[in-house]
Design a protein around this motif. Structure first.
Motif, PDB file in Angstrom:
ATOM      1  N   TYR A  13      50.226  36.906  38.932  1.00 48.06           N
ATOM      2  CA  TYR A  13      49.413  37.853  39.689  1.00 48.06           C
ATOM      3  C   TYR A  13      49.220  39.070  38.791  1.00 48.06           C
ATOM      4  O   TYR A  13      50.182  39.766  38.462  1.00 48.06           O
ATOM      5  CB  TYR A  13      50.051  38.269  41.015  1.00 48.06           C
ATOM      6  CG  TYR A  13      49.202  39.284  41.735  1.00 48.06           C
ATOM      7  CD1 TYR A  13      47.996  38.905  42.322  1.00 48.06           C
ATOM      8  CD2 TYR A  13      49.563  40.624  41.774  1.00 48.06           C
ATOM      9  CE1 TYR A  13      47.193  39.839  42.943  1.00 48.06           C
ATOM     10  CE2 TYR A  13      48.761  41.560  42.393  1.00 48.06           C
ATOM     11  CZ  TYR A  13      47.579  41.162  42.975  1.00 48.06           C
ATOM     12  OH  TYR A  13      46.772  42.086  43.579  1.00 48.06           O
ATOM     13  N   ASN A  14      47.984  39.292  38.379  1.00 49.43           N
ATOM     14  CA  ASN A  14      47.619  40.423  37.516  1.00 49.43           C
ATOM     15  C   ASN A  14      48.540  40.517  36.292  1.00 49.43           C
ATOM     16  O   ASN A  14      49.175  41.534  36.053  1.00 49.43           O
ATOM     17  CB  ASN A  14      47.603  41.730  38.296  1.00 49.43           C
ATOM     18  CG  ASN A  14      46.434  41.794  39.261  1.00 49.43           C
ATOM     19  OD1 ASN A  14      45.507  40.980  39.198  1.00 49.43           O
ATOM     20  ND2 ASN A  14      46.460  42.744  40.158  1.00 49.43           N
ATOM     21  N   GLU A  15      48.556  39.457  35.523  1.00 46.96           N
ATOM     22  CA  GLU A  15      49.405  39.363  34.330  1.00 46.96           C
ATOM     23  C   GLU A  15      48.588  39.350  33.037  1.00 46.96           C
ATOM     24  O   GLU A  15      49.020  38.772  32.037  1.00 46.96           O
ATOM     25  CB  GLU A  15      50.272  38.104  34.405  1.00 46.96           C
ATOM     26  CG  GLU A  15      51.330  38.141  35.464  1.00 46.96           C
ATOM     27  CD  GLU A  15      52.495  39.059  35.123  1.00 46.96           C
ATOM     28  OE1 GLU A  15      52.571  39.552  33.981  1.00 46.96           O
ATOM     29  OE2 GLU A  15      53.330  39.279  36.012  1.00 46.96           O
ATOM     30  N   GLU A  16      47.421  39.985  33.028  1.00 48.55           N
ATOM     31  CA  GLU A  16      46.573  39.922  31.836  1.00 48.55           C
ATOM     32  C   GLU A  16      47.269  40.474  30.592  1.00 48.55           C
ATOM     33  O   GLU A  16      46.964  40.041  29.483  1.00 48.55           O
ATOM     34  CB  GLU A  16      45.235  40.618  32.057  1.00 48.55           C
ATOM     35  CG  GLU A  16      45.293  42.131  32.092  1.00 48.55           C
ATOM     36  CD  GLU A  16      43.921  42.761  32.273  1.00 48.55           C
ATOM     37  OE1 GLU A  16      42.903  42.131  31.955  1.00 48.55           O
ATOM     38  OE2 GLU A  16      43.876  43.901  32.762  1.00 48.55           O
ATOM     39  N   LYS A  17      48.210  41.386  30.732  1.00 49.41           N
ATOM     40  CA  LYS A  17      48.908  41.952  29.574  1.00 49.41           C
ATOM     41  C   LYS A  17      49.950  40.995  29.010  1.00 49.41           C
ATOM     42  O   LYS A  17      50.390  41.163  27.870  1.00 49.41           O
ATOM     43  CB  LYS A  17      49.574  43.272  29.946  1.00 49.41           C
ATOM     44  CG  LYS A  17      48.589  44.370  30.237  1.00 49.41           C
ATOM     45  CD  LYS A  17      49.287  45.659  30.586  1.00 49.41           C
ATOM     46  CE  LYS A  17      48.243  46.732  30.874  1.00 49.41           C
ATOM     47  NZ  LYS A  17      48.852  47.991  31.285  1.00 49.41           N
ATOM     48  N   ASP A  43      47.974  33.966  42.125  1.00 49.74           N
ATOM     49  CA  ASP A  43      47.890  34.550  43.466  1.00 49.74           C
ATOM     50  C   ASP A  43      46.633  35.404  43.609  1.00 49.74           C
ATOM     51  O   ASP A  43      46.686  36.524  44.133  1.00 49.74           O
ATOM     52  CB  ASP A  43      49.133  35.392  43.763  1.00 49.74           C
ATOM     53  CG  ASP A  43      50.278  34.542  44.261  1.00 49.74           C
ATOM     54  OD1 ASP A  43      50.027  33.486  44.861  1.00 49.74           O
ATOM     55  OD2 ASP A  43      51.435  34.935  44.052  1.00 49.74           O
ATOM     56  N   LYS A  44      45.521  34.857  43.126  1.00 51.05           N
ATOM     57  CA  LYS A  44      44.210  35.525  43.210  1.00 51.05           C
ATOM     58  C   LYS A  44      44.224  36.890  42.517  1.00 51.05           C
ATOM     59  O   LYS A  44      43.929  37.919  43.125  1.00 51.05           O
ATOM     60  CB  LYS A  44      43.742  35.617  44.654  1.00 51.05           C
ATOM     61  CG  LYS A  44      43.559  34.236  45.263  1.00 51.05           C
ATOM     62  CD  LYS A  44      42.915  34.270  46.612  1.00 51.05           C
ATOM     63  CE  LYS A  44      42.737  32.843  47.107  1.00 51.05           C
ATOM     64  NZ  LYS A  44      42.135  32.769  48.412  1.00 51.05           N
ATOM     65  N   SER A  45      44.563  36.843  41.234  1.00 49.11           N
ATOM     66  CA  SER A  45      44.588  38.053  40.415  1.00 49.11           C
ATOM     67  C   SER A  45      43.240  38.749  40.427  1.00 49.11           C
ATOM     68  O   SER A  45      42.185  38.101  40.508  1.00 49.11           O
ATOM     69  CB  SER A  45      44.943  37.700  38.967  1.00 49.11           C
ATOM     70  OG  SER A  45      46.257  37.227  38.871  1.00 49.11           O
ATOM     71  N   THR A  46      43.278  40.067  40.318  1.00 46.86           N
ATOM     72  CA  THR A  46      42.039  40.854  40.280  1.00 46.86           C
ATOM     73  C   THR A  46      41.739  41.345  38.866  1.00 46.86           C
ATOM     74  O   THR A  46      40.799  42.114  38.676  1.00 46.86           O
ATOM     75  CB  THR A  46      42.148  42.064  41.234  1.00 46.86           C
ATOM     76  OG1 THR A  46      43.268  42.865  40.849  1.00 46.86           O
ATOM     77  CG2 THR A  46      42.299  41.596  42.674  1.00 46.86           C
TER      78      THR A  46
END
Length: 104
Positions: A13-17, A43-46
């Motif tokens: 979940y929002n793990e782009e880094k 989990d439907k990252s934004t």
């Protein structure tokens, strides 16, 4: 040495880094890639987590439940490897022989 199929399940979940480093460490292993299965359960990252993950040969599933344990179980049920490993997206495997050492 036998190289069994190993499934890696990574809830995100929002793990782009982190996801790129994690996947780079997996796919740079000294292990036959045909025997690796990597399942991302998002989990439907934004952010760009899924976009970055798609740059690698991974399966992407979606949970949307915002619960890492549920995401792990979703991935586990879809895993086809002889062994299954759960990784968090901020984990990088150390060295190129991590999988072989784990299997020993």
């Amino acid at each position: 040495m036998k190289n069994p199929k190993v499934s890696f399940v990574i809830p995100t979940y929002n793990e782009e880094k982190n996801i790129g480093k994690c996947l780079n460490s997996l796919f740079s292993q000294n292990y036959p890639q045909k025997n690796l299965e990597v399942i991302i359960v998002d989990d439907k990252s934004t952010d760009r987590t899924v976009e970055i993950a798609r740059e690698f040969p991974v399966k992407i599933l979606y949970s949307g439940r915002r619960h890492a344990e549920i995401s792990k179980m979703i991935g586990f049920k879809k895993a086809t490897g002889e062994y299954t490993v759960y990784l968090d997206a901020d984990i990088e495997l150390r060295g190129r022989n991590w999988i072989k050492k784990m299997l020993k």
